[in-house]
Design an enzyme around this catalytic site. Structure first.
Site, PDB file in Angstrom:
ATOM      1  CB  CYS A 110       1.456 -51.572 107.776  1.00 35.81           C
ATOM      2  SG  CYS A 110      -0.022 -50.696 107.324  1.00 35.81           S
ATOM      3  CB  CYS A 121     -12.221 -42.733 105.475  1.00 37.03           C
ATOM      4  SG  CYS A 121     -12.852 -44.315 104.890  1.00 37.03           S
ATOM      5  CB  CYS A 345      -2.627 -46.058 111.645  1.00 31.04           C
ATOM      6  SG  CYS A 345      -3.651 -47.316 111.088  1.00 31.04           S
TER       7      CYS A 345
HETATM    8  N1  SAH Z   1      -9.108 -49.277 103.412  1.00 30.37           N
HETATM    9  C1  SAH Z   1      -8.842 -50.225 104.456  1.00 30.37           C
HETATM   10  C2  SAH Z   1      -7.390 -50.355 104.848  1.00 30.37           C
HETATM   11  C3  SAH Z   1      -6.556 -49.107 104.985  1.00 30.37           C
HETATM   12  S1  SAH Z   1      -6.713 -48.101 106.424  1.00 30.37           S
HETATM   13  C4  SAH Z   1      -9.705 -49.932 105.657  1.00 30.37           C
HETATM   14  O1  SAH Z   1     -10.437 -48.948 105.634  1.00 30.37           O
HETATM   15  O2  SAH Z   1      -9.707 -50.711 106.600  1.00 30.37           O
HETATM   16  C5  SAH Z   1      -6.150 -49.041 107.785  1.00 30.37           C
HETATM   17  C6  SAH Z   1      -6.746 -48.556 109.104  1.00 30.37           C
HETATM   18  O3  SAH Z   1      -6.208 -47.278 109.494  1.00 30.37           O
HETATM   19  C7  SAH Z   1      -8.236 -48.377 109.019  1.00 30.37           C
HETATM   20  O4  SAH Z   1      -8.866 -48.874 110.151  1.00 30.37           O
HETATM   21  C8  SAH Z   1      -8.343 -46.877 108.947  1.00 30.37           C
HETATM   22  O5  SAH Z   1      -9.602 -46.459 109.297  1.00 30.37           O
HETATM   23  C9  SAH Z   1      -7.257 -46.432 109.894  1.00 30.37           C
HETATM   24  N2  SAH Z   1      -6.879 -45.027 109.751  1.00 30.37           N
HETATM   25  C10 SAH Z   1      -6.922 -44.275 108.635  1.00 30.37           C
HETATM   26  N3  SAH Z   1      -6.514 -43.018 108.889  1.00 30.37           N
HETATM   27  C11 SAH Z   1      -6.188 -42.968 110.190  1.00 30.37           C
HETATM   28  C12 SAH Z   1      -5.673 -41.941 111.038  1.00 30.37           C
HETATM   29  N4  SAH Z   1      -5.395 -40.731 110.581  1.00 30.37           N
HETATM   30  N5  SAH Z   1      -5.440 -42.253 112.334  1.00 30.37           N
HETATM   31  C13 SAH Z   1      -5.692 -43.500 112.794  1.00 30.37           C
HETATM   32  N6  SAH Z   1      -6.164 -44.502 112.035  1.00 30.37           N
HETATM   33  C14 SAH Z   1      -6.419 -44.242 110.752  1.00 30.37           C
END
Ligand code: SAH
Length: 370
Positions: A110, A121, A345
């Protein structure tokens, strides 16, 4: 001309094409670019001196203006389940993180694309540190370089890192050119030679860049959907106010048009207790995704300090899964891995780069590693 004082070119910043152009300008033949790319990414040379099939004169010439600059590993934590997390320090002192997740049939790295993230977000820990800057090509591909170098080779001779997901820190499509060049090295047979089905870019849905990407490179796409309607998605993924779901789904259809590597799009859906995980949400999601070829990936939320969200219960996730599955959708639930080392993640590097607290955390990390 003397280059004194100027920063040298990082050879890891160049895709094969850029390397060819760079060498051609210096009067070298195109095959030299292939040799250099192989030395850098297959043999993982750390200095020009190791490149023995390149003449001493050419090496000396190159050394005057170019070098091999890699991120520095400041922490390498292995979890009981085989997951690895690295903290890498960049030349300017910023830190990024990357995670390796081994499974029986694959090893997934990753990779981060930015220091911090501008997208805010609400359930993501990277968002809390704000945006600092884009990573260079060398800093993105340097992550794969380091993982390949440090992970033990598989006894059967399989690739240790077989898959790359651009799901670390940052929004990869907002660092477009560098991410495209880095992914082209991932696919390049003279570099890492990964299959286009095994390189995945994850985006929160930056529509114009999704359209540009499809013109430039053939890799897999994941979209962070997380909600079945605009009202809720506006809250979770604020970029939705600019690029709402209807337009996003249309962009996904355009993306899938044509190419074989693009049989489906992965829709990521983080399971937030009481927020987006009801039966009603599941039914609405089926409608939202109707007619689009997708795999839905349910991600149990990974909590971090000071978050207002909670992970949905296993029962709730299972029920949500069943509703989608019964409607004939392809669904999977992501296993949580590396929980014991905060490698999950959305937990990346928040702790390291938080500007006000950076020094304190460094001191703490250095204690942990010593
Ligand atoms: N900016 C990109 C890639 C980075 S995040 C995107 O938004 O896709 C990678 C994934 O992890 C995304 O699906 C994101 O929503 C998720 N993610 C972020 N924070 C998280 C959390 N605390 N728990 C689970 N998934 C999360």
């Amino acid at each position: 001309m003397s280059q004194a004082g100027a920063k040298k070119i990082n050879l890891l910043d160049m895709s094969s094409e850029k390397m060819k152009a760079f060498l051609q300008e210096r009067g070298e033949k195109p095959f030299r670019a292939t040799q250099l790319i192989k030395w850098l990414h297959q043999h993982q040379a750390e200095s020009l001196d190791q490149m023995t099939n390149i003449s001493k004169a050419m090496r000396a010439n190159l050394a005057e203006i170019a070098e091999i600059r890699l991120p520095e590993v400041v922490l390498d934590k292995a979890s009981a389940d085989g997951t690895h997390k690295w903290v890498l320090r960049l030349a300017d002192g910023n830190c990024i993180e990357m995670v390796f997740i081994p499974e029986s049939d694959r090893g997934t790295l990753c990779v981060s694309s930015q220091v911090g993230c501008a997208l805010d977000c609400t359930f993501c820990s990277t968002a809390r540190q704000g945006f600092s800057r884009n990573l260079t090509v060398g800093e993105i591909i340097g992550q794969l370089w380091i993982a390949k170098k440090t992970l033990q080779p598989d006894p059967l001779g399989n690739r240790v890192v077989s898959n790359v997901v651009m799901m670390g820190m940052g929004e990869p499509l907002l660092n477009f050119e560098n991410v495209i060049d880095a992914m082209s090295l991932m696919l390049d047979d003279n570099a890492y030679g990964l299959s286009k089905r095994r390189v995945t870019l994850s985006t929160s849905g930056v529509i114009p860049a999704m359209d540009r990407m499809r013109e430039r490179i053939d890799v897999s796409l994941a979209v962070s959907l997380h909600a079945p309607n605009d009202e809720l998605r506006d809250k979770l993924v604020p970029v939705n106010k600019k690029y709402p779901i209807k337009d996003l789904i249309a962009a996904c259809h355009r993306f899938l048009d044509g190419k074989a590597a693009r049989e489906h799009i992965t829709m990521e859906y983080v399971m937030l207790d009481g927020v987006n995980d009801s039966d009603e949400h599941a039914r609405e999601l089926i409608q939202t995704l109707k007619g689009l070829s997708v795999k839905v990936n349910l991600i149990p939320f990974n909590p971090f300090p000071e978050t207002r969200y909670k992970r949905s219960s296993n029962n709730r996730i299972h029920r949500f899964y069943e509703i989608l599955n019964n409607a004939g959708m392809v669904v999977m639930t992501r296993k949580t891995r590396g929980d014991d080392i905060d490698a999950a993640c959305g937990q990346l590097a928040g702790q390291v780069n938080d500007r006000s607290r950076r020094t304190i955390h460094f001191a703490k990390m250095e204690q942990e590693t010593s």
